[in-house]
Scaffold this motif. Structure first.
Motif, mmCIF file in Angstrom:
data_model
loop_
_atom_site.group_PDB
_atom_site.id
_atom_site.type_symbol
_atom_site.label_atom_id
_atom_site.label_comp_id
_atom_site.label_asym_id
_atom_site.label_seq_id
_atom_site.Cartn_x
_atom_site.Cartn_y
_atom_site.Cartn_z
ATOM 1 N N CYS A 1 -11.017 15.774 -10.179
ATOM 2 C CA CYS A 1 -10.614 14.373 -10.057
ATOM 3 C C CYS A 1 -10.360 14.088 -8.582
ATOM 4 O O CYS A 1 -10.295 14.999 -7.756
ATOM 5 N N SER A 2 -10.180 12.835 -8.262
ATOM 6 C CA SER A 2 -9.909 12.458 -6.872
ATOM 7 C C SER A 2 -8.429 12.648 -6.535
ATOM 8 O O SER A 2 -7.582 12.748 -7.432
ATOM 9 N N LEU A 3 -8.145 12.677 -5.251
ATOM 10 C CA LEU A 3 -6.757 12.762 -4.809
ATOM 11 C C LEU A 3 -5.983 11.528 -5.283
ATOM 12 O O LEU A 3 -4.810 11.620 -5.643
ATOM 13 N N HIS A 4 -6.646 10.411 -5.327
ATOM 14 C CA HIS A 4 -6.053 9.166 -5.832
ATOM 15 C C HIS A 4 -5.615 9.333 -7.295
ATOM 16 O O HIS A 4 -4.518 8.928 -7.679
ATOM 17 N N GLU A 5 -6.454 9.959 -8.119
ATOM 18 C CA GLU A 5 -6.113 10.194 -9.528
ATOM 19 C C GLU A 5 -4.943 11.164 -9.651
ATOM 20 O O GLU A 5 -4.073 10.989 -10.509
ATOM 21 N N THR A 6 -4.911 12.175 -8.788
ATOM 22 C CA THR A 6 -3.788 13.111 -8.781
ATOM 23 C C THR A 6 -2.497 12.377 -8.429
ATOM 24 O O THR A 6 -1.457 12.604 -9.052
ATOM 25 N N ALA A 7 -2.561 11.469 -7.471
ATOM 26 C CA ALA A 7 -1.383 10.692 -7.082
ATOM 27 C C ALA A 7 -0.841 9.889 -8.265
ATOM 28 O O ALA A 7 0.378 9.846 -8.493
ATOM 29 N N TYR A 8 -1.738 9.271 -9.029
ATOM 30 C CA TYR A 8 -1.283 8.521 -10.208
ATOM 31 C C TYR A 8 -0.689 9.443 -11.268
ATOM 32 O O TYR A 8 0.283 9.087 -11.937
ATOM 33 N N SER B 1 2.782 10.204 -10.274
ATOM 34 C CA SER B 1 3.628 9.049 -10.589
ATOM 35 C C SER B 1 4.012 9.038 -12.071
ATOM 36 O O SER B 1 5.165 8.751 -12.428
ATOM 37 N N TYR C 1 -5.974 21.417 -1.581
ATOM 38 C CA TYR C 1 -5.198 20.487 -0.769
ATOM 39 C C TYR C 1 -4.078 21.234 -0.057
ATOM 40 O O TYR C 1 -3.740 22.358 -0.412
ATOM 41 N N GLU D 1 -0.814 16.972 2.262
ATOM 42 C CA GLU D 1 -1.575 15.969 1.514
ATOM 43 C C GLU D 1 -0.900 15.599 0.196
ATOM 44 O O GLU D 1 -0.995 14.448 -0.247
ATOM 45 N N PHE E 1 3.168 12.220 -2.217
ATOM 46 C CA PHE E 1 3.074 11.605 -3.540
ATOM 47 C C PHE E 1 4.359 11.807 -4.348
ATOM 48 O O PHE E 1 4.569 11.139 -5.355
#
Length: 136
Positions: free
Chosen positions: A68-75, A78, A104, A108, A112
């Motif tokens: 998955c993307s780093l963006h998806e990991t951030a969500y 959350s 990562y 990075e 988050f």
């Protein structure tokens, strides 16, 4: 004084036997193929389920960090923080999610977890606390 407060919330470098009210937060493959590293140990020892790539399972909580993307990991991080707010009787021992197989660095991933600073039942690795501005 703040350092003393947060020092009780540092995830141990090694977790062999979590207490009954603790869950281990580990990074995993988005598809839930827990075949290596801490994800494999989570299946063997703490009830993580193959094929489940995010959320609570056994005495663990999975965060997708690969596939998955780093963006998806951030969500996903959350969502963990919100889940922990709803389960105050459980301590969440966050490991260096994303900093092994996913490739990562703590620099990075740690930001988050900035919203976890005020969630008292979340423990973070010392490397994450340092990046978030707290030294021990």
């Amino acid at each position: 004084m703040a350092a003393n407060y947060y020092s009780d919330r540092v995830t141990p470098a090694r977790i062999d036997h979590p207490k009954i009210d603790e869950v281990i937060v580990f990074g995993c493959d988005r598809a839930g193929m827990h075949t290596g590293g801490l994800a494999r140990i989570a299946v063997e020892r703490w009830g993580a389920q193959m094929g489940v790539g995010e959320g609570p399972q056994g005495r663990c909580y999975a965060i997708p960090t690969t596939g998955c993307s780093l963006h998806e990991t951030a969500y996903a991080i959350s969502r963990l923080i919100n889940y922990a707010r709803q389960h105050r009787d459980t301590r969440f021992l966050v490991t260096e999610v994303g900093c092994g197989h996913a490739g990562y660095t703590p620099h990075e991933i740690a930001p988050f977890f900035s919203n976890a600073v005020e969630v008292e039942n979340i423990s973070l690795p010392a490397s994450f606390w340092k990046i978030l501005g707290l030294k021990f």
